[in-house]
Scaffold this active site. Structure first.
Site, short mmCIF file in Angstrom:
data_model
loop_
_atom_site.label_atom_id
_atom_site.label_comp_id
_atom_site.label_asym_id
_atom_site.label_seq_id
_atom_site.Cartn_x
_atom_site.Cartn_y
_atom_site.Cartn_z
N CYS A 1 0.82 -1.20 0.00
CA CYS A 1 0.00 0.00 0.00
C CYS A 1 0.86 1.26 0.00
CB CYS A 1 -0.87 0.02 1.23
SG CYS A 1 -1.90 -1.42 1.40
N ARG B 1 5.16 -0.22 -6.14
CA ARG B 1 5.13 -1.02 -4.91
C ARG B 1 4.12 -2.15 -4.99
NH1 ARG B 1 7.40 1.88 -0.55
NH2 ARG B 1 6.10 0.73 0.88
N TRP C 1 -3.08 -2.68 -1.47
CA TRP C 1 -2.70 -4.07 -1.80
C TRP C 1 -3.45 -4.92 -0.79
CZ3 TRP C 1 -0.05 -8.30 0.36
CH2 TRP C 1 0.47 -9.22 -0.56
N ASN D 1 -1.68 2.27 5.86
CA ASN D 1 -0.79 1.16 5.49
C ASN D 1 -0.54 0.34 6.74
OD1 ASN D 1 -0.57 2.34 3.01
ND2 ASN D 1 1.62 2.82 3.17
N GLY D 2 -0.42 -0.97 6.59
CA GLY D 2 -0.14 -1.82 7.74
C GLY D 2 -1.32 -2.73 8.04
N GLU E 1 18.17 -17.91 -6.99
CA GLU E 1 17.78 -16.55 -7.38
C GLU E 1 17.28 -16.54 -8.84
OE1 GLU E 1 16.97 -13.90 -6.17
OE2 GLU E 1 17.41 -12.28 -7.55
N LYS F 1 13.56 -15.23 -10.05
CA LYS F 1 13.33 -14.20 -11.09
C LYS F 1 12.36 -14.74 -12.13
CE LYS F 1 14.44 -11.46 -9.37
NZ LYS F 1 15.08 -11.38 -8.10
N GLU G 1 8.78 -15.06 -10.67
CA GLU G 1 8.13 -13.77 -10.38
C GLU G 1 7.57 -13.10 -11.62
OE1 GLU G 1 11.47 -11.81 -8.19
OE2 GLU G 1 9.87 -11.18 -6.86
N HIS H 1 18.83 -37.65 -6.43
CA HIS H 1 18.09 -38.00 -5.20
C HIS H 1 16.61 -37.67 -5.34
CE1 HIS H 1 21.77 -39.00 -3.09
NE2 HIS H 1 22.30 -37.91 -3.61
N LYS I 1 6.33 -4.63 -4.08
CA LYS I 1 7.77 -4.37 -4.01
C LYS I 1 8.29 -4.54 -2.59
CE LYS I 1 11.84 -3.20 -5.34
NZ LYS I 1 12.62 -4.31 -5.92
C1 AGP Z 1 12.83 -10.17 -5.16
O1 AGP Z 1 12.78 -10.22 -6.54
C2 AGP Z 1 11.56 -10.13 -4.48
N1 AGP Z 1 10.62 -9.26 -5.02
C3 AGP Z 1 11.51 -10.37 -2.99
O2 AGP Z 1 11.89 -11.69 -2.81
C4 AGP Z 1 12.36 -9.47 -2.07
O3 AGP Z 1 13.71 -9.72 -2.28
C5 AGP Z 1 11.96 -9.74 -0.61
O4 AGP Z 1 10.62 -9.39 -0.43
C6 AGP Z 1 12.83 -9.02 0.39
O5 AGP Z 1 12.75 -7.64 0.22
P1 AGP Z 1 13.78 -6.66 0.92
O6 AGP Z 1 15.12 -6.97 0.34
O7 AGP Z 1 13.29 -5.30 0.58
O8 AGP Z 1 13.73 -6.95 2.39
#
Ligand code: AGP
Length: 632
Positions: free
Chosen positions: A2, A27, A75, A99-100, A505, A509, A512, A528, A627
């Site tokens: 949010c 975000r 959100w 927010n929160g 990682e 990517k 996502e 395994h 984000k």
């Molecule tokens: C990464 O591509 C993600 N969107 C997500 O995993 C992110 O790294 C995670 O939410 C942690 O965020 P931060 O580094 O802002 O704490």
């Protein structure tokens, strides 16, 4: 997640509120809304499910305008994405954005319903609107007497809230502000900052939303409640005392959040990595020796005392931590564990007070990482270090030591430049811990040429931006692979040693932004279990650096080929690989030793980006994601 924007000023503020919301779009959100006091002082509201552009259309249609207002991108947490759940939420002439998460909202809602307040949404936020109204009314369980004005009512209301909030509240015909209309703000747990402008005062949950009007900002502390008028800002702290908070000048440039000639922020951020790494490593200058002071004034003393490292983070940041674990154990000879913050915060772990607790976060706002840090501190950990990209964030303010990566604002939901700069910071940390642990020779050679390991590693680090630049030139080759991935449902990624976290990682990517299911394995694990998945339809991406595990990895690749699997290999030069039936090969320019993960991950970022382009997904704002994950 949010986003909040608010303004009280001399001029019509709708354009600022809408442009602020557009800045916060990155975000992640599912609906948007705003509320203003119009020329007659009446409250007007517009809300829409979907994009800010839809809200803009409604605002134009309704002719909504005013000099005081609040706006929000939502959100969904409580209640589905729908216009009725979009903020602002109102209660008899007052409006709230939030927010929160309010943890005791169900109990409050029951009490408020018993007082006759009718709810029209499924949100926790609407509870706050009615609660403020109940405080204004007085004569109930929340307030004995009517609150003197909106400022007092919000202070009364937040005393009943449990959970996290950043709030902005406006009210028509506010008694305490009869001369001038006002905006009330409050913060606990979720970020909120104020903008000090020429034409008025502003509030936002993210500094980037304020840059169009001011660089002068005040970061609210937990417990703060404030009243903003066009002329003044009045703040009360968590103890109910008037407080003055420092006005800081943000170093963020408005250009930094512009897309420029790029098609997506993610693409821009991938290509900004040489610069981001260069900026992050700038403090090394030409020095032949690393100074612990880059992690804070007490770093030297703390590094000398620690006997182990515990890294806490989420998502991509946790993979940076996992990569660093290999470095720290190998170079500094210190035991290192990495925990997902959301697990650690609830796990019964055994604290070692001599451990260095490292929290890694791009945003510095991630609720689980912040809570994990609080948990570690409550367990007696005092040697804490934040590696973070946002200097003013909560995480940075709560650790004994800190290192600010200089990636610049990262807008794409999929983290790229934040990750590689975290790796650079973690490598610096490794070298300093190794030094403190007597593992790096500081002796210069007698001939005056400094060829100590420390010097050699620093040289490699300084060369890193150039090495990444060369890697980016592989984009056309990687793009050519993307067509073949775009129609797949699944993919496997293999890596070994400190490239295993890079495989993780790479899959994150791809998941996502292209929505392709991908799993990463340390290549030795293949037989395994996951080998059962391999057939001609399964693309298997292999990270194949020219290191001591290469021959083992080649054997694992044979296991895939023998089952008809399609290999997509990122190999360093001189690895003895040949392109052929079932083996697709891209050669990286050079093997980069311990820092090789920084290069290989860039190749995987490009692969995910181009697959998403072929699939036509929303690269910068993938479905269901935000984000910064500021709620649990
Ligand atoms: C990464 O591509 C993600 N969107 C997500 O995993 C992110 O790294 C995670 O939410 C942690 O965020 P931060 O580094 O802002 O704490």
């Amino acid at each position: 997640m949010c986003g909040i924007v608010g303004a009280v000023g001399a001029t019509e503020c709708t354009p600022f509120l809408l442009s602020g919301l557009r800045t916060l779009e990155y975000r992640g959100y599912d609906s948007a809304g705003l509320a203003l006091l119009d020329a007659s002082g009446a409250l007007v509201r517009a809300r829409a499910k979907g994009r800010v552009s839809e809200l803009e259309r409604r605002v134009a249609e309704q002719g909504v305008a005013g000099r005081v207002g609040i706006a929000h991108t939502r959100w969904a947490t409580h209640g589905v994405p729908a216009e009725r759940n979009a903020h602002p939420h109102v209660s008899r002439g007052l409006a709230v954005v939030h927010n929160g998460i309010i943890e005791n909202y169900a109990e409050l809602k029951q009490q408020l319903q018993a007082l006759g307040y009718a709810f029209t949404s499924d949100t926790d936020t609407e509870t706050i609107a009615h609660l403020v109204q109940a405080c204004l009314a007085g004569g109930n369980a929340f307030a004995d007497a009517p609150a003197a004005d909106l400022f007092a009512a919000v202070r009364c209301a937040v005393a009943h809230l449990e959970g996290a909030y950043a709030l902005a509240v406006v009210r028509e015909e506010e008694p305490g502000c009869s001369e001038e209309p006002c905006l009330i703000v409050a913060r606990e747990g979720s970020p909120l900052m104020l903008g000090v402008g020429e034409q008025g005062h502003y509030a936002a949950s993210d500094a980037s939303a304020l840059l169009s009007v001011t660089r002068r900002m005040i970061y609210l502390e937990n417990g703060d409640v404030g009243r903003l008028t066009r002329e003044a800002i009045e703040l009360i702290d968590g103890q109910g005392q008037p407080v003055a908070r420092e006005v800081v000048t943000s170093s963020l440039s408005a250009d930094a959040v512009e897309l420029g000639d790029y098609r997506h922020y993610m693409q821009k951020e991938i290509f900004e990595q040489p610069q981001a790494l260069g900026n992050t490593l700038e403090m090394l200058g030409g020095a032949g020796r690393l100074q612990p002071g880059i992690f804070g004034a007490d770093a030297e003393a703390i590094f000398a005392e620690v006997d182990a490292v515990l890294i806490l983070a989420c998502g991509t940041s946790s993979y940076a931590g996992m990569t660093a674990r290999y470095w720290i154990e190998q170079l500094a000879n210190l035991p290192c564990s990495v925990e997902i913050a959301s697990e650690y915060r609830y796990r019964h772990s055994v604290a070692n007070p001599r451990q260095l607790v490292v929290v890694i976060s791009q945003s510095g706002e991630t609720a689980d990482t912040l809570a994990a840090l609080h948990h570690a501190k409550a367990m007696g950990h005092t040697r804490t270090l934040a590696i973070c990209n946002v200097p003013e964030s909560a995480i940075v303010r709560e650790t004994a030591l800190r290192f600010i990566t200089r990636a610049g604002p990262e807008i794409g939901v999929a983290s790229t430049k934040a990750f590689t700069t975290q790796l650079a910071a973690l490598f610096l940390l490794t070298l300093l811990l190794a030094k403190a642990n007597g593992r790096l020779s500081n002796e210069s050679a007698n001939d005056g040429v400094d060829d100590s390991p420390e010097q050699a590693f620093l040289t490699e680090l300084r060369h890193l931006p150039v090495a990444v630049e060369k890697l980016l030139a592989l984009e056309p080759e990687i793009e050519a692979w993307a067509q073949r991935f775009a129609h797949k449902q699944h993919a496997l990624f293999l890596g070994r040693g400190h490239h295993y976290p890079i495989a993780l990682e790479g899959t994150l990517k791809l998941k996502e932004i292209s929505y392709i299911h991908a799993e990463a394995y340390p290549a030795g694990e293949l037989k395994h279990g996951p080998l059962a998945l391999v057939d001609a339809e399964m693309p298997v991406v292999v990270i194949a650096p020219n290191d001591e595990l290469l021959e083992k990895l080649k054997a694992n690749m044979q296991e895939v080929s023998a089952r008809g699997g399609q290999l997509y290999v990122f190999a360093d030069g001189c690895c003895g690989f040949e392109q052929g039936e079932g083996v697709n090969l891209i050669r990286l320019p050079e093997h980069y030793g311990l820092l090789s993960p920084v290069l290989h991950v860039v190749a995987l970022q490009l692969l995910a980006y181009h697959v998403a382009l072929v699939k036509g997904t929303d690269v910068d704002k993938p479905r269901n994601l935000a984000k910064s994950v500021t709620v649990e």
